[in-house]
Design a protein around this motif. Structure first.
Motif, short mmCIF file in Angstrom:
data_model
loop_
_atom_site.label_atom_id
_atom_site.label_comp_id
_atom_site.label_asym_id
_atom_site.label_seq_id
_atom_site.Cartn_x
_atom_site.Cartn_y
_atom_site.Cartn_z
N GLN A 1 52.61 25.33 36.86
CA GLN A 1 53.33 26.60 36.73
C GLN A 1 52.77 27.43 35.57
OE1 GLN A 1 57.24 27.03 34.79
NE2 GLN A 1 58.05 27.57 36.81
N GLN A 2 52.51 26.79 34.45
CA GLN A 2 51.97 27.52 33.29
C GLN A 2 50.57 28.05 33.57
OE1 GLN A 2 53.67 28.45 30.52
NE2 GLN A 2 55.38 27.59 31.69
N ALA A 3 49.76 27.26 34.30
CA ALA A 3 48.41 27.72 34.66
C ALA A 3 48.50 28.96 35.56
CB ALA A 3 47.65 26.60 35.37
N ALA A 4 49.45 28.91 36.51
CA ALA A 4 49.64 30.07 37.40
C ALA A 4 50.07 31.30 36.61
CB ALA A 4 50.68 29.73 38.47
N LEU A 5 51.01 31.12 35.68
CA LEU A 5 51.48 32.25 34.85
C LEU A 5 50.34 32.85 34.04
CD1 LEU A 5 54.94 31.09 33.43
CD2 LEU A 5 54.49 33.14 34.78
N LEU A 6 49.52 31.99 33.43
CA LEU A 6 48.40 32.50 32.62
C LEU A 6 47.40 33.27 33.49
CD1 LEU A 6 47.89 29.36 30.34
CD2 LEU A 6 48.57 31.64 29.55
N SER A 7 47.20 32.81 34.74
CA SER A 7 46.27 33.54 35.62
C SER A 7 46.86 34.91 36.01
CB SER A 7 45.91 32.71 36.85
OG SER A 7 47.04 32.41 37.63
N PHE A 8 48.19 34.99 36.21
CA PHE A 8 48.85 36.28 36.45
C PHE A 8 48.64 37.21 35.26
CE2 PHE A 8 51.60 34.15 39.70
CZ PHE A 8 51.41 35.07 40.73
N MET A 9 48.82 36.68 34.05
CA MET A 9 48.64 37.50 32.83
C MET A 9 47.21 38.05 32.75
SD MET A 9 50.57 35.44 29.85
CE MET A 9 52.02 34.47 30.18
N ILE B 1 42.68 32.62 41.69
CA ILE B 1 42.23 31.26 42.04
C ILE B 1 41.36 30.68 40.92
CG2 ILE B 1 40.77 29.94 43.65
CD1 ILE B 1 41.71 32.04 45.83
N ASP B 2 40.36 31.47 40.45
CA ASP B 2 39.43 30.97 39.43
C ASP B 2 40.12 30.71 38.09
OD1 ASP B 2 37.50 31.20 41.30
OD2 ASP B 2 36.49 32.94 40.45
N ARG B 3 40.95 31.66 37.66
CA ARG B 3 41.61 31.50 36.35
C ARG B 3 42.68 30.41 36.40
NH1 ARG B 3 38.74 32.95 32.34
NH2 ARG B 3 40.57 33.26 31.01
N ASN B 4 43.30 30.23 37.57
CA ASN B 4 44.29 29.16 37.71
C ASN B 4 43.61 27.81 37.48
OD1 ASN B 4 46.50 27.57 38.40
ND2 ASN B 4 47.05 28.85 40.14
N ALA B 5 42.44 27.62 38.13
CA ALA B 5 41.69 26.36 37.96
C ALA B 5 41.26 26.18 36.50
CB ALA B 5 40.47 26.37 38.88
N LEU C 1 40.30 51.16 51.17
CA LEU C 1 39.25 50.26 50.69
C LEU C 1 39.54 49.81 49.26
CD1 LEU C 1 35.90 51.80 52.04
CD2 LEU C 1 37.12 49.79 52.85
N GLY C 2 40.10 50.71 48.46
CA GLY C 2 40.52 50.32 47.10
C GLY C 2 41.51 49.18 47.15
N GLY C 3 42.47 49.30 48.09
CA GLY C 3 43.45 48.23 48.25
C GLY C 3 42.80 46.92 48.67
N ALA C 4 41.84 47.00 49.64
CA ALA C 4 41.18 45.78 50.14
C ALA C 4 40.33 45.13 49.05
CB ALA C 4 40.31 46.13 51.35
N VAL C 5 39.55 45.95 48.33
CA VAL C 5 38.71 45.41 47.24
C VAL C 5 39.61 44.85 46.14
CG1 VAL C 5 37.08 46.06 45.41
CG2 VAL C 5 36.75 46.92 47.73
N GLY C 6 40.68 45.60 45.82
CA GLY C 6 41.61 45.15 44.77
C GLY C 6 42.24 43.80 45.09
N LEU C 7 42.71 43.65 46.34
CA LEU C 7 43.34 42.38 46.74
C LEU C 7 42.35 41.23 46.69
CD1 LEU C 7 45.67 43.39 49.72
CD2 LEU C 7 46.32 42.83 47.40
N ALA C 8 41.10 41.50 47.13
CA ALA C 8 40.08 40.44 47.10
C ALA C 8 39.78 40.00 45.67
CB ALA C 8 38.80 40.93 47.78
N LEU C 9 39.62 40.99 44.78
CA LEU C 9 39.34 40.67 43.36
C LEU C 9 40.53 39.95 42.72
CD1 LEU C 9 37.58 43.95 42.16
CD2 LEU C 9 36.54 41.71 42.48
N ILE C 10 41.74 40.44 43.01
CA ILE C 10 42.94 39.83 42.43
C ILE C 10 43.06 38.37 42.89
CG2 ILE C 10 45.48 39.84 42.58
CD1 ILE C 10 45.25 42.95 42.45
N ASN C 11 42.85 38.15 44.19
CA ASN C 11 42.92 36.78 44.72
C ASN C 11 41.88 35.87 44.08
OD1 ASN C 11 44.96 36.08 46.51
ND2 ASN C 11 44.10 37.34 48.12
#
Length: 527
Positions: free
Chosen positions: A484-492, A430-434, A416-426
């Motif tokens: 690409q830069q927006a994606a990188l910043l969301s990863f960070m 998405i939000d920070r990329n936008a 469940l930690g993995g499932a919750v973690g993946l959902a939050l990460i996704n």
């Protein structure tokens, strides 16, 4: 006389029959196959999609159906193991998993594949908690330093190397072999389990008390929860009708499940294990470790695929370091577990996690194998330090009667930690990329002198190469850079939040009581 009695009583505790050791090793291998199969398809979904002529919306269900089915079986396995015995449950699980693997290889369309994967996940899920329970039932505390790292290594290494193994198999042969490779080892594991396991006896009287309503509630609750967490981030959560429906089913299922847990004579899942403080905290740490295990196994390939343009084979080779670090740290963490306070090991592990994710907050589009080398070593080594100590804290002090149910719950928290973690990460990605794309776009407007200069230089560059429409090519290139830069910043941002999470857990570890030492703490479960 009393001293002779004491010696006689002590001898069987420290002596373990060779057949039990072989049976346990067969069980560990079965668990390895079940956990590996969650991730083995992740690097090869494109090949499976092409082979089954599936749409891009349908193909993630090859993984989701497995996870949903497995997450229902893991807590149920405690009850089934008490009713049928470990021998019967594990043999049926191994044989069923093998048969479902063979069926998955024969799938000719996506619907068949989803059904076969669900069967594979559900039946295979019975093997995972059985191994944890057996480890703390048949091995005395003095041998835990060998056993705990072994099951810890399998539980964490299998998801980590899954994409690598899957990438190699589908490149070298075909995607069918991702499933066919389970058949021969699966038959061997099932045979060994039936022949050698003799840890406990079945209790068929439990069948009369089987709580069907509790099972229905648990399946609706956990299955729908897994679906909502998987699909929510990509479909704006409750704005999507199917996610909303499953969220309602999840709520109703949760109400039925918890009502039955507290009122049924023999509940499907016994939550009383959480009254043991060590188990409750161990489960919390296991939940966060699930975020680290599955979240980072997901983030690195996404970065290498999206930003670096790696294929599944190259991603597998780049991520091999993490698995190697785990493999080399396992025996060390076993030795340390006998000498160090487990709280110190967990705190060190979480600080190591945090150090690795902190390094990743300095990510650039040029990072490659060597830049990812140290963060991956930190992740692999920290994972093993945490896992061994968390296993011992959570399961090492429970009485044998509680162990089977507790083992299912403990493994469920990690998934469940993995499932919750993946959902939050996704969701965060998405939000920070936008957000970052909007912010960066403001600086790349027609009125911006720097943007105009950059565009002019890129246009001249394309003109010198004899491009057909240098202006459009330059504009397209500039847009790609901003994306690409927006994606990188969301990863960070995600790595920064993970760093904070791991650091806070490291501090939190010191609040819990030190568990009893191995000699005193787990004696009850030594035979």
């Amino acid at each position: 006389m009393s001293s002779i009695d004491a010696v006689a009583a002590a001898r069987p505790v420290d002596h373990i029959e060779p057949r039990r050791i072989i049976a346990f090793l067969a069980m560990v291998f079965g668990m390895f196959m079940a956990i590996l199969d969650i991730q083995i398809v992740s690097a090869s979904l494109a090949e499976i999609q092409a082979g089954l002529s599936a749409s891009s919306d349908e193909i993630p269900w090859v993984q989701t159906s497995y996870l949903i089915a497995e997450v229902i079986m893991i807590p149920l396995s405690g009850f089934l193991s008490r009713m049928l015995s470990t021998r019967v449950l594990f043999t049926v699980s191994a044989a069923g998993f093998t048969a479902a693997s063979a069926l998955a290889a024969t799938a000719t369309n996506i619907d068949q594949m989803i059904v076969y994967r669900a069967i594979q996940g559900f039946i295979g899920g019975g093997m995972i908690p059985s191994v944890f329970a057996a480890a703390f039932t048949i091995f005395p505390p003095s041998r835990r330093a060998i056993v705990s790292p072994m099951i810890g290594l399998v539980a964490t290494l299998a998801p980590t190397i899954g994409p690598t193994v899957g990438g190699y198999i589908s490149h070298a042969m075909s995607w069918h072999w991702l499933f066919l490779i389970n058949v021969v080892p699966g038959i061997m594991v099932a045979t060994a389990a039936w022949t050698l396991i003799d840890f406990d006896k079945p209790d068929m009287s439990l069948l009369k008390k089987f709580d069907w309503w509790g099972l229905a509630g648990m399946a609706a609750f956990l299955g729908s929860l897994e679906y909502v967490l998987e699909e929510g981030p990509n479909h704006d959560w409750l704005q999507e009708q199917s996610v909303l429906i499953f969220a309602i089913v999840m709520t109703v299922g949760a109400i039925v499940f918890f009502w039955r847990v507290f009122t049924a004579e023999e509940p499907i899942v016994d939550l009383r294990a959480f009254s043991n403080i060590n188990f409750a905290f161990g489960s919390l740490f296991s939940f966060v470790m699930g975020i680290g295990l599955y979240g980072l196994t997901y983030l690195y390939p996404i970065y290498l695929g999206r930003i670096r343009g790696y294929d599944s084979m190259m991603i597998g080779e780049a991520l091999f370091v993490s698995g190697l670090a785990m493999f080399l740290t396992a025996p060390v963490s076993g030795i340390l577990s006998n000498k160090l306070d487990p709280r110190l090991m967990i705190a060190t592990g979480f600080v190591g996690f945090a150090a690795g994710t902190w390094q990743m907050t300095h990510l650039t589009a040029d990072w490659d194998f060597w830049e990812l080398f140290v963060p991956q070593i930190l992740r692999g080594a920290s994972m093993m330090l945490c896992m061994v100590a968390i296993n011992n804290i959570a399961l090492g002090t429970l009485p044998p009667s509680r162990l089977k149910n507790a083992s299912g719950l403990f493994n469920l928290t990690r998934n469940l930690g993995g499932a919750v973690g993946l959902a939050l990460i996704n969701t965060i990605l998405i939000d920070r990329n936008a957000f970052h794309y909007a912010r960066l776009s403001e600086h790349v407007q027609w009125g911006s002198e720097a943007a105009q200069d950059k565009l002019r230089n890129m246009t001249l560059n394309f003109e010198s190469q004899g491009g057909l429409d240098a202006g459009s090519a330059a504009l397209s290139k500039l847009s790609a850079i901003v994306h690409q830069q927006a994606a990188l910043l969301s990863f960070m941002d995600v790595f920064y939040l993970l760093t904070m999470l791991f650091l806070s857990l490291a501090a939190f570890v010191m609040v819990i009581k030190r568990p009893p030492t191995a000699a005193g703490g787990g004696g009850g479960s030594g035979h």
